[in-house]
Every structure is written in structure tokens, then in C-alpha cells.
Design an enzyme around this catalytic site. Sequence first.
Site, short mmCIF file in Angstrom:
data_model
loop_
_atom_site.label_atom_id
_atom_site.label_comp_id
_atom_site.label_asym_id
_atom_site.label_seq_id
_atom_site.Cartn_x
_atom_site.Cartn_y
_atom_site.Cartn_z
N HIS A 134 -32.23 -49.06 26.11
CA HIS A 134 -31.58 -47.84 25.61
C HIS A 134 -32.58 -46.68 25.60
CE1 HIS A 134 -28.34 -45.99 22.89
NE2 HIS A 134 -29.32 -45.09 22.85
N ASP B 72 -34.84 -44.93 22.42
CA ASP B 72 -33.84 -43.85 22.44
C ASP B 72 -34.36 -42.60 23.17
OD1 ASP B 72 -31.22 -43.16 21.88
OD2 ASP B 72 -31.53 -42.74 19.76
N ASP B 73 -35.14 -41.77 22.47
CA ASP B 73 -35.71 -40.54 23.05
C ASP B 73 -37.15 -40.45 22.52
OD1 ASP B 73 -33.00 -39.04 23.94
OD2 ASP B 73 -32.70 -39.91 21.97
N GLU C 190 -24.07 -45.23 14.82
CA GLU C 190 -25.34 -44.58 14.47
C GLU C 190 -25.01 -43.60 13.33
OE1 GLU C 190 -26.79 -41.98 17.52
OE2 GLU C 190 -28.80 -41.78 16.68
N HIS D 25 -22.33 -45.44 22.68
CA HIS D 25 -22.97 -45.16 21.39
C HIS D 25 -21.91 -45.27 20.28
CE1 HIS D 25 -26.29 -43.56 23.69
NE2 HIS D 25 -26.94 -43.19 22.61
N HIS E 171 -32.74 -42.53 26.93
CA HIS E 171 -32.13 -41.36 27.58
C HIS E 171 -33.18 -40.75 28.50
CE1 HIS E 171 -28.55 -41.33 24.95
NE2 HIS E 171 -29.38 -41.95 24.13
N1 HPA Z 1 -27.99 -40.20 20.63
C1 HPA Z 1 -26.85 -39.74 21.15
N2 HPA Z 1 -26.80 -38.99 22.21
C2 HPA Z 1 -27.94 -38.65 22.81
C3 HPA Z 1 -29.13 -39.08 22.32
C4 HPA Z 1 -29.16 -39.89 21.19
O1 HPA Z 1 -30.23 -40.31 20.72
N3 HPA Z 1 -30.09 -38.59 23.14
C5 HPA Z 1 -29.47 -37.89 24.07
N4 HPA Z 1 -28.16 -37.92 23.89
ZN ZN Z 2 -29.08 -43.02 22.37
#
Ligand code: HPA
Ligand code: ZN
Length: 325
Positions: free
Chosen positions: A10, A271-272, A193, A190, A12
Site C-alpha cells: 500500500h 501509505d505516503d 481509515e 480504501h 501511493h
Molecule cells: N489515503 C487516501 N487517499 C490518498 C492517500 C491516503 O493516504 N494518499 C493519496 N491519496
Molecule cells: Zn492510502
Amino acid sequence: MKDVKKIELHLHHEGAAPPAFIRGLAAEKGVDLSRIFREDGTYAYRDFNHFLSVYEAATSVLTGPEEFARLTRAVLEESAEHGVVYSESFLSPDFCGGGDVEAWKDYLAAIRQTAEEAERDLGITLRGIVTCIRHFGPERARAPAICATETAGDWIVGFGMGGDEMVGHQADYTWAFDCAREAGLKITTHAGEWGGAASVREAVEDLNPARIGHGVQAIDDPALCDVLAERGIVLEVCPGSNVFLGVYPSLAAHPIQKLRKRGVKVTVSTDDPPFFHTNMTREYEGLERAFGWGEEDFEEITQTALEAAFCDDATRDTIRERLKP
Ligand code: HPA
Ligand code: ZN
């Protein structure tokens, strides 16, 4: 922990862009992005929705296949540095040619070529999951789905949805998901969260995904946890991201261990990473500190990720060999 071999499911793609890389592109193009950076050079945002808008601003300076190729190299170097041997990243045709199929194919060819070079140089394999962006709405989700079906195969292996989980419902996007599924793509979305256990239930019931991005709020609904466990739906858990964004106050309060104890399959991702001041090494160190995870726990997580990877079985066999000490 850095040297432990890892799988990440996961990530991005643009969200992994080092801030210096984005700042450099902005300077080259004469675009003023100072508002999205703090003085120390890190990304600046107040909350999740502001994060999404900073994310889109950062992404706006990434234009053209060549720049995505450079991004891909930077992302894979960073991942390989942290022991990742296989990774799947979310690619958004909305950011790669505005949803146009021919433009998307050019971006994808550049990304894929760079990934193949990195595989030879760094021993990391990348596969792509095309994503639509939930807050852009169901109509705009059709173009990424078509891009996904036009390029589905041994490299584009999945279809997913990111963006603001509080906008609309999963079922609003069934056209896009059905289209992708018919093309043989595996599904992730997603959920859970921000939207609670109900959002995870909605994803499970309406999209029947193989995996769920985050999904951690399922912990508040024991019966739903049992459904996830029975159906073998795998959660792409991003503990550092959840703590940084305030979904949970601390890693110790994060439900990853409880989910696991209930029999839910979990994996670990970033994630990022630069947005959330994390990387795979930090994720592993945090889990060791918070829950006493050791070699056997990380081994189990990696095997779960290997089985849940969307790649074909020949690739899975290659990765299995690469994971051996
Ligand atoms: N969550 C949801 N959408 C996203 C994310 C994230 O961490 N990063 C880029 N788009
Ligand atoms: Zn994400």
C-alpha cells in the site's frame, strides 16, 4: 530492521515523492509551492482533507512520462534502501495524462521501463494498481477504470480507490470496479481509515475486494472481523500513517495486534512515507517497540503479503526466492 526483507502493498506513487524532488520540479517550472512546505522542507498540512489538497498541489508539478520515470526511480531507491524486495504502488491516471488512455499508456511505459531497470540494479520488483479518486466522484472514476482495463496484464495487476472516504458510497463506484474486475484485475479499496467499521462492511458487501486499504476500524465490529477472517480479506495496514493523521493517538493504541489476534490477515505499509515521516524500517521498529514483534511476527506478515500480492504466480515464486536468507 533495515536489512529485514520486506513486502509493501500500500504505497501511493506520488505520495512517496521526496519533498526535495517536488520542490526541485516546482523551481524548474517556476511554480510557487512554498505554501505546501514547512521551513524544514517537509510537507505542511493541518489534517486529512488538507493533506489531500497538499497532495494534489505537489502532484500538479509532476507532468509527463519522463518525470514519472524519475519519480519511480527515486521511490524504488528509497524502498530498496529499507529492505523492500516487492512493492505495489497506486497509480492514478487522473494524475498521469488526465484519464486519457493513450497518454496513460505513455506514462505507464516510462514507469514500467524504469521499474525494470531498478529491478536489475536494486533487486526490487514493482507492480501497479490503478486507482480512481473517490472525491472526484463516480463519473470521473470511469476513465481510470478504462485505463486500467486497457493496460491490465502482468504489470498492472489491480484496481483500487483512494481519496476521501467520507464522500459518497463504495457502491457508487461499482461500474468502475466491475469493469476492472472483468479485465481480470484484483480489487482493493480504501475503507475504515475514517469511515468506521460501517465503511469497511460497505466495502466488503458492495465491492467484494480481495484486500482493503487500512480497514483497521473494523476492530470496532467483532462480527465484521470474523467475516474478514473467514473470507481471508487482507488488510493493508499503515500504522505510522494512522498515528500521524490522528486516527489513533499512539502506536500502542493501534488495533493491528488485536486484528491479528482475531484472525484477520494483516500486512504493513507506509501509505505516503514522506508525508507521514515514515519508511518501512520505522514501521517495523515501531511495531517491535509497541507490541514486542520479533522475527516470527515479521515473517508471518511477510508471508501474508506474499500470498496477498496481486502479481502472477511466477513473480510470486521469484519473490519467495528473494526473501530467503
Ligand atoms: N489515503 C487516501 N487517499 C490518498 C492517500 C491516503 O493516504 N494518499 C493519496 N491519496
Ligand atoms: Zn492510502
